[in-house]
Design a protein around this motif. Sequence first.
Motif, short mmCIF file in Angstrom:
data_model
loop_
_atom_site.label_atom_id
_atom_site.label_comp_id
_atom_site.label_asym_id
_atom_site.label_seq_id
_atom_site.Cartn_x
_atom_site.Cartn_y
_atom_site.Cartn_z
N GLY A 31 35.13 40.11 47.91
CA GLY A 31 35.59 40.00 46.53
C GLY A 31 34.56 40.49 45.54
N PRO A 55 39.30 37.65 45.85
CA PRO A 55 38.62 36.61 45.08
C PRO A 55 37.71 37.22 44.02
CG PRO A 55 38.57 36.07 47.40
CD PRO A 55 39.13 37.47 47.31
N THR A 56 37.83 36.74 42.80
CA THR A 56 37.04 37.26 41.68
C THR A 56 36.35 36.08 40.99
OG1 THR A 56 38.54 39.13 41.34
CG2 THR A 56 37.13 38.50 39.49
N LEU A 57 35.03 36.09 41.07
CA LEU A 57 34.22 35.01 40.51
C LEU A 57 33.69 35.42 39.14
CD1 LEU A 57 32.63 32.38 40.52
CD2 LEU A 57 30.94 33.48 42.03
N LYS A 81 42.30 32.72 34.72
CA LYS A 81 42.62 31.79 35.80
C LYS A 81 44.09 31.41 35.79
CE LYS A 81 39.66 28.44 36.67
NZ LYS A 81 38.71 27.33 36.44
N ASN A 86 43.58 34.08 42.22
CA ASN A 86 42.37 34.46 42.96
C ASN A 86 41.10 34.40 42.12
OD1 ASN A 86 43.81 36.69 41.70
ND2 ASN A 86 42.19 38.03 42.48
N HIS A 137 28.74 34.39 48.53
CA HIS A 137 30.15 34.59 48.84
C HIS A 137 30.47 35.88 49.59
CE1 HIS A 137 31.46 31.15 46.43
NE2 HIS A 137 30.57 31.51 45.53
#
Length: 268
Positions: A31, A55-57, A81, A86, A137
């Motif tokens: 991600g 997934p994106t943080l 969000k 994700n 991650h």
Amino acid sequence: MTNSSTFQAEKINQHIVKWLLDYANNAKVKGFVVGISGGIDSALTSTLCAQTGLPTLCIEMPIHQAESHVNRAYEHIDQLKKRFSNVFNERADLTPVFETFKNQVPASENEAVLNLSLANTRARLRMTTLYFFAGLHGFLVAGTGNKVEDFGVGFFTKYGDGGVDVSPIADLVKSEVRLLAEFLKVPESILKAKPTDGLFGDDRSDEDQIGANYDELEWAMSQMEKGKTIEDFNGREAEVFKIYKRLNTINQHKMIPIPICKIPENLK
């Protein structure tokens, strides 16, 4: 300045998202990590990363940050969000880390030089933080620089916000960033906010620091690409072209590969 009637936002959106997804899959990473500043570039970049489905943080990293910047960052993260399952977020308050650093290095009688060095230190602390989370991650750090900043005036910190794994919007000038951000429904508060690097703990804008706005810098960039010189202009145009040319020249070290001293074969 890009004409909104000819800008193919949907196709450009699809192209960037596919590029990000292909790169991540080929690199076998899970991600993306994006630093969220409350500005349009990071809002656009994080939205594009979120669209990949990976997934994106989103990480907010305040260092004596202006309240308006923090509020816009939270607004964007909350919106993202809600739109994308994700997306998740972290907050790393780097103010105490920055203060500890300041107490461990000498001061300078040259206040302007000291303040600039400390501003760049903020950007490098944030880069370190982004890579910490990326390592945890197995993610890539997505850069948020646009074309004018990265390849025009060099308005970024070397190994700070310039220290990234991928640069999804670095071929878009600022007006194109705005058009794509509007298309992707980035919050209105961010679309209207004056661009700022947020490195001085106040509300000074990029224009305050550079002496020209992004529309002017885009114009100067296009004129220089056409081979124009300052002698071709007068008045404000000459002033803006001079600003652009000076920054483009002194910041070349940020835009070209690190010089390597090659050793002749007969000396090895």
